[in-house]
Design a protein around this motif. Structure first.
Motif, PDB file in Angstrom:
ATOM      1  N   TYR A  51     -20.511   3.954  76.492  1.00  0.00           N
ATOM      2  CA  TYR A  51     -19.523   4.563  75.610  1.00  0.00           C
ATOM      3  C   TYR A  51     -18.723   3.508  74.861  1.00  0.00           C
ATOM      4  CZ  TYR A  51     -20.724   8.774  78.112  1.00  0.00           C
ATOM      5  OH  TYR A  51     -21.425   9.822  78.642  1.00  0.00           O
ATOM      6  N   ASP A  52     -19.398   2.775  73.996  1.00  0.00           N
ATOM      7  CA  ASP A  52     -18.717   1.792  73.167  1.00  0.00           C
ATOM      8  C   ASP A  52     -19.212   1.974  71.743  1.00  0.00           C
ATOM      9  OD1 ASP A  52     -17.005   0.234  74.826  1.00  0.00           O
ATOM     10  OD2 ASP A  52     -18.765  -0.667  75.768  1.00  0.00           O
ATOM     11  N   SER A  53     -18.590   1.251  70.837  1.00  0.00           N
ATOM     12  CA  SER A  53     -19.000   1.384  69.447  1.00  0.00           C
ATOM     13  C   SER A  53     -20.438   0.907  69.260  1.00  0.00           C
ATOM     14  CB  SER A  53     -18.039   0.605  68.560  1.00  0.00           C
ATOM     15  OG  SER A  53     -18.752  -0.322  67.789  1.00  0.00           O
ATOM     16  N   LEU A  54     -21.219   1.683  68.515  1.00  0.00           N
ATOM     17  CA  LEU A  54     -22.643   1.416  68.375  1.00  0.00           C
ATOM     18  C   LEU A  54     -22.908   0.075  67.701  1.00  0.00           C
ATOM     19  CD1 LEU A  54     -25.212   3.091  69.037  1.00  0.00           C
ATOM     20  CD2 LEU A  54     -25.329   3.586  66.608  1.00  0.00           C
ATOM     21  N   LEU A  55     -22.204  -0.137  66.584  1.00  0.00           N
ATOM     22  CA  LEU A  55     -22.532  -1.282  65.741  1.00  0.00           C
ATOM     23  C   LEU A  55     -22.039  -2.599  66.320  1.00  0.00           C
ATOM     24  CD1 LEU A  55     -24.138  -1.152  63.162  1.00  0.00           C
ATOM     25  CD2 LEU A  55     -22.006  -1.516  61.900  1.00  0.00           C
TER      26      LEU A  55
ATOM     27  N   ASN B 265     -23.108  -1.875  71.140  1.00  0.00           N
ATOM     28  CA  ASN B 265     -24.368  -1.453  71.752  1.00  0.00           C
ATOM     29  C   ASN B 265     -25.580  -2.182  71.193  1.00  0.00           C
ATOM     30  OD1 ASN B 265     -22.532   0.225  72.840  1.00  0.00           O
ATOM     31  ND2 ASN B 265     -23.636   2.111  72.472  1.00  0.00           N
ATOM     32  N   ILE B 266     -25.646  -2.308  69.872  1.00  0.00           N
ATOM     33  CA  ILE B 266     -26.821  -2.948  69.280  1.00  0.00           C
ATOM     34  C   ILE B 266     -26.830  -4.459  69.546  1.00  0.00           C
ATOM     35  CG2 ILE B 266     -28.035  -3.414  67.122  1.00  0.00           C
ATOM     36  CD1 ILE B 266     -27.183  -0.553  66.257  1.00  0.00           C
ATOM     37  N   PRO B 267     -25.711  -5.175  69.267  1.00  0.00           N
ATOM     38  CA  PRO B 267     -25.714  -6.606  69.626  1.00  0.00           C
ATOM     39  C   PRO B 267     -26.058  -6.836  71.085  1.00  0.00           C
ATOM     40  CG  PRO B 267     -23.780  -6.095  68.334  1.00  0.00           C
ATOM     41  CD  PRO B 267     -24.467  -4.795  68.572  1.00  0.00           C
ATOM     42  N   SER B 268     -25.562  -5.965  71.961  1.00  0.00           N
ATOM     43  CA  SER B 268     -25.796  -6.219  73.383  1.00  0.00           C
ATOM     44  C   SER B 268     -27.260  -6.010  73.758  1.00  0.00           C
ATOM     45  CB  SER B 268     -24.854  -5.383  74.241  1.00  0.00           C
ATOM     46  OG  SER B 268     -25.504  -4.267  74.741  1.00  0.00           O
ATOM     47  N   LYS B 269     -27.961  -5.135  73.032  1.00  0.00           N
ATOM     48  CA  LYS B 269     -29.401  -4.993  73.273  1.00  0.00           C
ATOM     49  C   LYS B 269     -30.120  -6.306  72.957  1.00  0.00           C
ATOM     50  CE  LYS B 269     -30.613  -0.444  73.971  1.00  0.00           C
ATOM     51  NZ  LYS B 269     -29.494   0.452  73.612  1.00  0.00           N
ATOM     52  N   ILE B 270     -29.696  -6.934  71.855  1.00  0.00           N
ATOM     53  CA  ILE B 270     -30.320  -8.204  71.458  1.00  0.00           C
ATOM     54  C   ILE B 270     -30.025  -9.295  72.501  1.00  0.00           C
ATOM     55  CG2 ILE B 270     -30.422  -9.975  69.646  1.00  0.00           C
ATOM     56  CD1 ILE B 270     -29.615  -7.785  67.667  1.00  0.00           C
TER      57      ILE B 270
ATOM     58  N   LYS C   7      -7.261  -1.796  73.603  1.00  0.00           N
ATOM     59  CA  LYS C   7      -8.524  -1.990  72.876  1.00  0.00           C
ATOM     60  C   LYS C   7      -9.311  -3.180  73.416  1.00  0.00           C
ATOM     61  CE  LYS C   7      -6.463  -4.398  68.918  1.00  0.00           C
ATOM     62  NZ  LYS C   7      -5.055  -4.554  69.139  1.00  0.00           N
ATOM     63  N   THR C   8     -10.542  -3.274  72.975  1.00  0.00           N
ATOM     64  CA  THR C   8     -11.418  -4.311  73.521  1.00  0.00           C
ATOM     65  C   THR C   8     -10.902  -5.707  73.176  1.00  0.00           C
ATOM     66  OG1 THR C   8     -13.638  -5.235  73.508  1.00  0.00           O
ATOM     67  CG2 THR C   8     -12.924  -4.177  71.482  1.00  0.00           C
ATOM     68  N   LYS C   9     -11.134  -6.648  74.093  1.00  0.00           N
ATOM     69  CA  LYS C   9     -10.640  -8.012  73.903  1.00  0.00           C
ATOM     70  C   LYS C   9     -11.706  -8.926  73.311  1.00  0.00           C
ATOM     71  CE  LYS C   9      -6.912  -6.613  76.053  1.00  0.00           C
ATOM     72  NZ  LYS C   9      -7.351  -5.305  76.495  1.00  0.00           N
ATOM     73  N   PHE C  10     -12.904  -8.380  73.140  1.00  0.00           N
ATOM     74  CA  PHE C  10     -13.983  -9.213  72.623  1.00  0.00           C
ATOM     75  C   PHE C  10     -14.460  -8.677  71.285  1.00  0.00           C
ATOM     76  CE2 PHE C  10     -14.187  -9.769  77.244  1.00  0.00           C
ATOM     77  CZ  PHE C  10     -14.046 -11.140  77.299  1.00  0.00           C
ATOM     78  N   GLY C  11     -14.228  -9.439  70.216  1.00  0.00           N
ATOM     79  CA  GLY C  11     -14.593  -8.979  68.873  1.00  0.00           C
ATOM     80  C   GLY C  11     -16.000  -9.389  68.486  1.00  0.00           C
ATOM     81  N   ALA C  12     -16.215  -9.520  67.185  1.00  0.00           N
ATOM     82  CA  ALA C  12     -17.557  -9.814  66.676  1.00  0.00           C
ATOM     83  C   ALA C  12     -17.997 -11.241  66.986  1.00  0.00           C
ATOM     84  CB  ALA C  12     -17.602  -9.575  65.173  1.00  0.00           C
ATOM     85  N   GLU C  13     -17.045 -12.138  67.241  1.00  0.00           N
ATOM     86  CA  GLU C  13     -17.405 -13.538  67.496  1.00  0.00           C
ATOM     87  C   GLU C  13     -18.221 -13.686  68.774  1.00  0.00           C
ATOM     88  OE1 GLU C  13     -14.398 -12.355  67.837  1.00  0.00           O
ATOM     89  OE2 GLU C  13     -13.703 -12.920  69.832  1.00  0.00           O
TER      90      GLU C  13
ATOM     91  N   GLY D 176     -22.022 -15.792  72.313  1.00  0.00           N
ATOM     92  CA  GLY D 176     -22.905 -15.383  73.399  1.00  0.00           C
ATOM     93  C   GLY D 176     -24.295 -15.990  73.246  1.00  0.00           C
ATOM     94  N   LEU D 177     -24.819 -15.990  72.022  1.00  0.00           N
ATOM     95  CA  LEU D 177     -26.160 -16.536  71.841  1.00  0.00           C
ATOM     96  C   LEU D 177     -26.169 -18.056  72.019  1.00  0.00           C
ATOM     97  CD1 LEU D 177     -27.600 -14.302  68.987  1.00  0.00           C
ATOM     98  CD2 LEU D 177     -28.224 -14.303  71.383  1.00  0.00           C
ATOM     99  N   LEU D 178     -25.091 -18.718  71.555  1.00  0.00           N
ATOM    100  CA  LEU D 178     -25.016 -20.173  71.758  1.00  0.00           C
ATOM    101  C   LEU D 178     -24.950 -20.497  73.248  1.00  0.00           C
ATOM    102  CD1 LEU D 178     -22.574 -21.246  68.904  1.00  0.00           C
ATOM    103  CD2 LEU D 178     -25.015 -21.697  69.070  1.00  0.00           C
TER     104      LEU D 178
END
Ligand code: UDP
Ligand code: MG
Length: 315
Positions: free
Chosen positions: A125-129, A132-137, A204-210, A215-217
């Motif tokens: 139950y989090d925002s899709l864009l 959810n999608i980044p976390s799948k990657i 609200k969530t503490k982890f933004g788009a960064e 995470g990948l690095l």
């Protein structure tokens, strides 16, 4: 002590009382001996006052407060350091993770002998864009590089044998890859359990788009460190020698050609091989030096944890 419940939190004042009551009711109905460790990661709201109030009323609750916001990984590490329960459970403070899952996680560790069990937010139950999608990657990349077969590496709800949390160092933002840290420390029985997930109730969530880039690095770092962190020369030295040989080969060819075969031909600086040879030898030397410096650094880190003991006799 059966259970230590480690909860890192940043500005979660609205959730704490409800979370605490919920955990206590689950613990009591299952007759667990437990401790709840709340780590306030530099909150600027009233979280710490609420924690103090909870601790006054409940013997089983302990609190750590950071001077400033050091990050979730550091908070977890601080909790792991003082935990004493046979099984250590981590969960988020925002009521997204369900405490009712704890008894089953406990059983998986105690009875099925898992080193760690990670929650899997199958229905999330989090925002899709942004989530959810980044976390799948992420999860796909983490599975591929680490060979740990989990669907959800970064679930806040996880359970560990005590010795696992005592033997891993969660720092930087490595909380995303705790299962990989555990595997790298030699704890290979890693399981997974589908867990209930809720939408964030307050705050609200503490982890933004960064987190996407970071995470990948971190994933590159962790797989590199696991493989070559203690022997950088094996990677950089090999690459360096390889590059240097290529460069040297071209230089040799040019030299022989110029001196003996075709002395009146084109100028050396007009031939492409000349530049290939030059760059390859320079890059090769750089790689080699990087490996060498890496080795020196590895050797000077004397006090660092480098192994995991599985048993000790007669000490
Ligand atoms: N958190 C923390 N320090 C930080 C950021 C987050 O202790 O610097 C805590 C936060 O309070 C929560 C947990 O880590 O208990 C997970 O954070 P969040 O819910 O914001 O992440 P999400 O669920 O959105 O991935
Ligand atoms: Mg959350």
């Amino acid at each position: 002590m059966n259970l230590s419940i480690v909860i890192p939190l940043l500005n979660e004042e609205e959730s704490l009382q409800e979370l605490h009551d919920w955990i206590v009711s689950v613990m009591q109905s299952n007759h667990f001996l437990y401790e709840i460790i709340l780590i306030d990661d530099g909150s600027s709201d009233d979280s710490w006052d609420i924690i103090k109030h909870l601790i006054e009323k409940d013997q089983n609750t302990r609190g750590i407060r950071f001077r400033k916001n050091f990050g979730k990984s550091q908070a977890l590490h601080a909790g792991f350091k003082i935990a004493v329960g046979e099984v250590v459970v981590t969960m988020d403070a925002d009521l997204q993770d369900n405490p009712e899952e704890i008894p089953e996680l406990y059983q998986l560790i105690m009875e099925e002998d898992f080193d760690m069990v990670s929650g899997w937010k199958k229905k999330r139950y989090d925002s899709l864009l942004t989530k959810n999608i980044p976390s799948k990657i992420f999860n796909w990349a983490a599975r591929k590089t680490s060979k740990v077969k989990l669907h959800d590496f970064n679930c806040g709800l996880k359970a560990f044998k005590l010795e696992v949390v005592k033997n891993i160092v969660v720092s930087g933002e490595m909380h995303r890859y705790i299962p990989v840290l555990a595997k790298n420390a030699g704890f290979s029985k890693i399981g997974e359990k589908v867990v209930q997930h809720q939408a964030r109730k307050y705050g609200k969530t503490k982890f933004g788009a960064e987190r996407f880039i970071n995470g990948l690095l971190d994933l590159i770092t962790i797989s590199f460190v696991a493989k070559f962190g203690k022997r950088p020369m094996h990677l950089f030295g090999a690459l360096g020698v390889f590059m240097f040989i290529i460069g040297f080969g071209f230089a040799l060819y040019l030299g022989i050609d110029k001196l003996f075969i075709n002395p009146t031909g084109r100028l050396l600086s007009e031939r492409p091989q000349f530049y290939v040879s030059l760059t390859a030898m320079i890059i090769g030397t750089q790689f080699f030096l990087a490996g060498f410096i890496g080795e020196i650094m590895v050797r000077s880190r004397v006090n660092e944890l480098r192994y995991t003991i599985s048993e000790e006799l007669n000490l």
